[in-house]
Design an enzyme around this catalytic site. Structure first.
Site, PDB file in Angstrom:
ATOM      1  N   ASP A 124      -4.603  29.283   0.399  1.00  0.00           N
ATOM      2  CA  ASP A 124      -4.842  30.072  -0.809  1.00  0.00           C
ATOM      3  C   ASP A 124      -6.127  30.895  -0.692  1.00  0.00           C
ATOM      4  O   ASP A 124      -6.148  32.086  -1.045  1.00  0.00           O
ATOM      5  CB  ASP A 124      -4.896  29.159  -2.040  1.00  0.00           C
TER       6      ASP A 124
ATOM      7  N   ASP B 209      10.139  20.702   0.713  1.00  0.00           N
ATOM      8  CA  ASP B 209       9.837  20.512   2.131  1.00  0.00           C
ATOM      9  C   ASP B 209      10.167  19.098   2.603  1.00  0.00           C
ATOM     10  O   ASP B 209      10.028  18.798   3.792  1.00  0.00           O
ATOM     11  CB  ASP B 209       8.360  20.821   2.403  1.00  0.00           C
TER      12      ASP B 209
END
Length: 748
Positions: free
Chosen positions: A463, A135
């Site tokens: 998550d 990223d």
């Protein structure tokens, strides 16, 4: 004979219930109820501190009651990798994901070691593909991976030839005495040592190349075409980049390595990129187009594989169940390699993870922790277990859910309807153009990605949200804690970095708690079990617990300064109740640490850091979430600094393991709490307190003992008051804390 082979177990569930632990758990709960009953019945005869103690202790009793939902259901899973090949004609393919976001905070050499450890696992290389998401869109990261692929052609055969246990080069070569091969003899040992020396030299050359490239911005003898995609790029404004670094072709080379693919998804300034969840969803789509393995493993860039058989063990759990519903994903605990002796910063959460993970495994399974996790691709695609897929046969519905890429939709159909057409090793070079399209930032527009498909958006702890959605669908998960550990990661250094990380966790948990789809209503609207919802609730209210911890920690100082009390007198029999709660709960916690072969000091350091995090980072997370709810700010994903050593090599021995500080406001509240207690103890020693009210004896040894306990828990801050440089609390923080502490002391 064939039937016997097919009946060989791949995994087994083992209950770890203990009558002794259950008895202690019930005893602590009964003690809490007894204390609350006594306080309630005698409330009229005592003052304001007594009421405050009743409120906070009621909260602690509620937290303990929630904890029993996981503490009473411990389950372990054993795996039998040796039974895989007798039961299967061939092993299933696995796609491996590595995520990195910043080449400065997450140095490429860290990512390289993680990738090398994954490429060298004991699993057929033609069944593996490794995808690295960058990223940061860094040419340095890409260059490092290219160089690593060349080194891997030597390193991977070396690891497998000599059956090395540790396959991350930096970790293996950091040992003073590298492990000899298990089948050692004189001749083999001599050959091993020669190869070892060459391998070490090659690895040092790799490190030098990467470090030179980072310092001099020269990317080796590669053509300009190799880096043309990175020209004139900005980190947050660039098109998708997908590059095949190594392709596993049968006719290409005698060295067999898994596919290695570099990905940097498209980013635009005005388009949300959804942090790590967005990167993981791009990895899911790109891998779907290229290899479309039925199972996926994701790790952070610093979590190298420390168990070479870990993929075999994960596959045992995914294939060893009769119904896919029984195992939607397999979660391994986060364990760190760079922890100092006795873990002075409380980073190593093996025991809490084992308690919560194995406890939830006895219900619907552990939560998704964001790294060290094996996923079933079908589950990530949002398909509930045993669900009718007829309606998905319509291509238009598939496009509405998964996007308008014909190549990707074709692989989605293969996954959902069992039409497996890809055969490893796949021809991935021909799919690069299609892979770039599904990595574009606009691909997810008007689709179900981030809501019903892939990892969930809406929180920096994506998550937790994703794991809860999987459990809401009715799927279960499995906790895998092998020996040796599956993966080892890099612990954040104590101080500003670790505080920032804990604060981010706290904000993310509160974001999940404040959603409409939090665990409580989900019990009535989804397939989430009640006990599983309570287990999630216990975790999600962790930041809120910091409010009661801070208030309760300040209560002894309040009582000492005002010469009041919140505990019974020492000579009263009822004083045995709070003392028993304190002793039994701490001794039980200590016994669990000793059971996991941890030391007393490691236990104490974790307890101390838990208190520090509660009155600093977690409390700050509550303030940050309040600001967000009021619409004054938005939460930001903050990348945690990674490295391959915890402390500076130039540090003096007496500085190693010392807590560090900076001018962050996150340190103000714990410093204020410490100053209040020091002032209270000084007033007690100097006998400068007012006379007690209502004919009572005022604060006694109970309040003094509690105050001493708080000061001991904040001992790193005590040392920080007298420390210098980064080991000392900045003067600005001390002044702000004093400005808060002195009015508090004068008001009361």
């Amino acid at each position: 004979m064939a039937k016997q082979l097919l009946s060989l177990p791949l995994c087994a569930k083992v209950s770890r219930r203990s009558i002794i632990r259950r008895t202690l758990d019930v005893a602590i709960l009964c003690l809490y109820l007894s204390l609350l009953g006594y306080r309630l019945l005698s409330l009229r005869n005592h003052g304001f501190p007594w009421l405050l103690a009743l409120l906070w202790e009621s909260w602690f009793a509620f937290i303990w009651l929630l904890a029993l939902t996981t503490r009473w259901n411990p389950v372990e899973h054993k795996t039998y990798p040796e039974n895989l090949l007798p039961r299967l004609t061939e092993l299933p393919p696995v796609d491996m994901f590595v995520t990195t976001a910043d080449p400065v905070l997450e140095p490429p050499l860290v990512t390289v070691n993680t990738v090398l450890s994954l490429l060298a696992v004991d699993y057929p290389a033609d069944k593996l593909a490794c995808y690295v998401s960058d990223d940061g869109c860094s040419p340095l990261t890409f260059y490092s991976l290219v160089e690593a692929s060349n080194f891997a052609k030597l390193w991977v055969p070396f690891c497998k030839k000599y059956k090395l246990q540790v396959r991350a080069p930096f970790q293996y070569f950091s040992a003073k005495y590298p492990t000899l091969p298990p089948h050692d003899d004189g001749l083999l040992s001599s050959g091993f040592k020669l190869e070892l020396k060459k391998m070490k030299d090659d690895y040092e050359q790799l490190c030098e190349k990467i470090e030179d490239a980072a310092q001099n911005l020269t990317l080796g003898p590669y053509s300009a075409d190799d880096y043309a995609a990175f020209q004139n790029m900005e980190r947050n404004d660039h098109p998708s980049i997908v590059k095949v670094i190594w392709e596993n072709k049968k006719e290409s080379s005698s060295v067999i390595l898994p596919h290695l693919v570099y990905i940097s998804r498209e980013k635009r300034p005005n388009h949300p990129h959804n942090y790590k969840a967005g990167a993981m969803n791009v990895l899911t789509r790109v891998s779907g187009v290229m290899t479309n393995a039925p199972f996926m493993l994701n790790v952070d860039c610093d979590m190298f594989a420390s168990n070479p058989k870990i993929i075999l063990e994960g596959i045992c759990l995914l294939l060893g169940v009769k119904d896919e519903q029984e195992c939607g994903f397999v979660q391994c605990p986060q364990i760190f390699y760079n922890v100092l002796k006795d873990d002075p910063f409380g980073n190593q959460m093996i025991v809490p993870f084992a308690i919560i993970g194995s406890g939830m495994a006895g219900i619907q399974g552990p939560l998704y922790a964001g790294t060290g996790c094996f996923h079933r691709r079908k589950t990530i695609y949002g398909l509930p277990p045993n669900h009718d897929t007829d309606y998905l046969e319509d291509a238009k519905i598939l496009e509405e859910r998964f996007g308008k890429s014909p190549e990707f939709i074709e692989t989605v159909a293969e996954t959902l309807f069992g039409r497996r057409e890809k055969h490893f090793p796949c021809d991935i070079s021909s799919t690069v153009e299609a892979a770039c399209r599904v990595a574009d930032c606009g691909y997810e527009n008007n689709t179900c990605w981030g809501a019903e498909v892939g990892l969930m958006y809406g929180s920096v702890t994506e998550d937790i949200l994703t794991g809860m959605r999987i459990h809401n669908m009715g799927s279960k998960s499995t906790f895998l804690m092998p020996n040796p550990p599956a993966f080892l990661g890099c612990a954040a250094p104590a101080g500003p970095v670790s505080m920032t990380q804990v604060k981010r966790w706290g904000v993310g948990l509160l974001e999940v708690l404040c959603r409409k789809q939090n665990p409580v209503p989900s019990v009535f609207t989804t397939e989430l079990h009640l006990k599983q919802a309570l287990a999630y609730l216990q975790i999600l209210i962790w930041p809120i617990n910091s409010i009661s911890e801070f208030a309760y920690a300040a209560l002894p100082a309040y009582c000492i300064i005002t010469n009041s009390y919140f505990l019974p007198e020492v000579n009263e029999l009822v004083m045995c109740i709070p003392v028993s709660i304190f002793l039994v709960s701490n001794l039980q916690s200590l016994s669990q640490y000793l059971h996991h072969e941890e030391t007393f000091r490691a236990w104490w350091n974790y307890q101390r850091m838990a208190r520090i995090n509660a009155v600093s980072a977690m409390l700050f997370a509550c303030f940050s979430m309040l600001v967000k709810l009021l619409g004054w700010s938005e939460s930001v994903f903050e990348v945690t600094q990674k490295g391959q050593s915890l402390s500076d090599e130039n540090e003096d021995d007496d500085k190693v393991g010392r807590f560090t500080f900076d001018e962050s406001p996150i340190f103000v509240l714990p410093t204020t709490l410490l100053l209040v207690h020091l002032i209270a103890m000084a007033l007690w020693l100097l006998r400068l307190r007012p006379p007690p009210h209502g004919g009572s004896n005022g604060s006694g040894l109970g309040e003094i003992g509690c105050s001493v306990w708080v000061v001991l828990s904040l001992w790193p801050f005590v040392r920080g008051l007298f420390g210098k440089g980064k080991y000392g609390i900045p003067l600005s923080i001390i002044c702000m804390s004093a400005a808060l502490a002195l009015p508090f002391c004068s008001i009361i």
